[in-house]
Scaffold this motif. Structure first.
Motif, short mmCIF file in Angstrom:
data_model
loop_
_atom_site.label_atom_id
_atom_site.label_comp_id
_atom_site.label_asym_id
_atom_site.label_seq_id
_atom_site.Cartn_x
_atom_site.Cartn_y
_atom_site.Cartn_z
N GLN A 106 16.14 -54.84 6.58
CA GLN A 106 16.55 -55.40 5.58
C GLN A 106 15.87 -57.04 5.48
O GLN A 106 15.60 -57.50 4.23
N ARG A 107 15.73 -57.47 6.66
CA ARG A 107 15.44 -58.92 6.87
C ARG A 107 13.77 -58.85 6.55
O ARG A 107 13.40 -59.95 5.89
N ILE A 108 13.08 -57.62 6.23
CA ILE A 108 11.68 -58.07 5.97
C ILE A 108 11.26 -56.96 4.66
O ILE A 108 10.33 -57.02 4.19
N HIS A 109 12.42 -56.78 3.99
CA HIS A 109 12.47 -56.14 2.81
C HIS A 109 11.52 -56.84 1.60
O HIS A 109 11.98 -57.96 1.64
N ALA A 110 10.52 -56.39 0.74
CA ALA A 110 9.63 -57.06 0.22
C ALA A 110 10.58 -57.28 -1.09
O ALA A 110 11.39 -56.69 -1.38
N ASP A 126 21.12 -52.21 14.08
CA ASP A 126 19.89 -53.30 14.27
C ASP A 126 18.75 -53.05 13.50
O ASP A 126 18.20 -53.97 12.90
N ARG A 127 18.39 -51.82 13.84
CA ARG A 127 17.17 -51.39 12.88
C ARG A 127 17.39 -51.62 11.52
O ARG A 127 16.44 -51.97 10.59
N THR A 128 18.62 -51.14 10.99
CA THR A 128 18.64 -51.34 9.67
C THR A 128 18.72 -52.77 9.10
O THR A 128 18.02 -52.89 7.95
N GLU A 175 6.85 -50.22 5.90
CA GLU A 175 7.81 -51.06 6.52
C GLU A 175 8.77 -52.08 5.90
O GLU A 175 9.78 -52.41 6.15
N MET A 176 7.91 -52.71 4.55
CA MET A 176 8.77 -53.49 3.71
C MET A 176 9.69 -53.03 2.68
O MET A 176 10.04 -53.42 1.76
#
Length: 202
Positions: A62-66, A56-58, A197-198
């Protein structure tokens, strides 16, 4: 005949008893000690739970990856913040020194404001370009960064007020400039944590 029948029955009993005893032993071996099976199940369940959390963390990262554009914007913001910090530090030294010149400090103030405006515009474009997942994940950090922006602008207003006097106090101007530098340091810290974080490397 009775004697012979009793003897036959006596000889037949031991093997039957032995078979029963052996069956009991095998049955006992087939059942694990109480609690052992539960412990194994709990251990397996705990491992599965940790695996789910890691997955879930991974997925969240990935969802907020820049994107490439956001990566460039984050780094550009960091560079602009460096310039604002340097300008504010130089201004504090000039205004707080023994050779305070009001007109020279006003020019530095104007340059500081322009650099700060540029940085705020870059940061605004970055935040406006975030997708829904990124906005949700970074909402708290964005709110903290907005509060820092407000404090810096309040300091600039105090600086303007002081420099608007006929004989401005250089030490008070220097104090405001140092406050801007401190706030910008905190803002840059948030920006770099947001980069991490991104998924953006320094």
């Amino acid at each position: 005949k009775v004697f012979i029948t009793a003897a036959i029955l006596t000889l037949a009993l031991p093997p039957v008893w032995a078979q029963g005893q052996g069956g009991g032993q095998h049955g006992g071996q087939g059942r694990p000690p109480q609690g052992q099976g539960q412990g194994q199940q709990q251990g397996m369940g705990g491992g599965a739970g940790r695996g789910t959390m890691d997955r879930d963390r991974t997925q969240a990262r990935q969802r907020i990856h820049a994107t490439d554009q956001q990566r460039d914007q984050l780094r550009s913001c960091d560079q602009s913040m460096d310039r604002v910090r340097t300008r504010a530090r130089d201004m504090a030294k000039t205004a707080g020194g023994g050779n305070f010149i009001a007109d020279q400090t006003r020019q530095q103030r104007d340059q500081l404001r322009e650099q700060l405006r540029t940085m705020e515009q870059e940061h605004g474009r970055l935040m406006n370009g975030l997708n829904a997942d990124q906005k949700q994940a970074l909402e708290a950090r964005h709110r903290q960064m907005e509060q820092i922006h407000e404090r810096m602008n309040a300091r600039l207003q105090e600086m303007d007020k002081e420099l608007g006097e006929a004989t401005p106090n250089g030490k008070r101007v220097a104090e405001h400039a140092r406050a801007v530098e401190r706030e910008m340091k905190q803002l840059q810290k948030h920006n770099r944590e947001m980069q991490s974080e991104m998924g953006v490397k320094p």
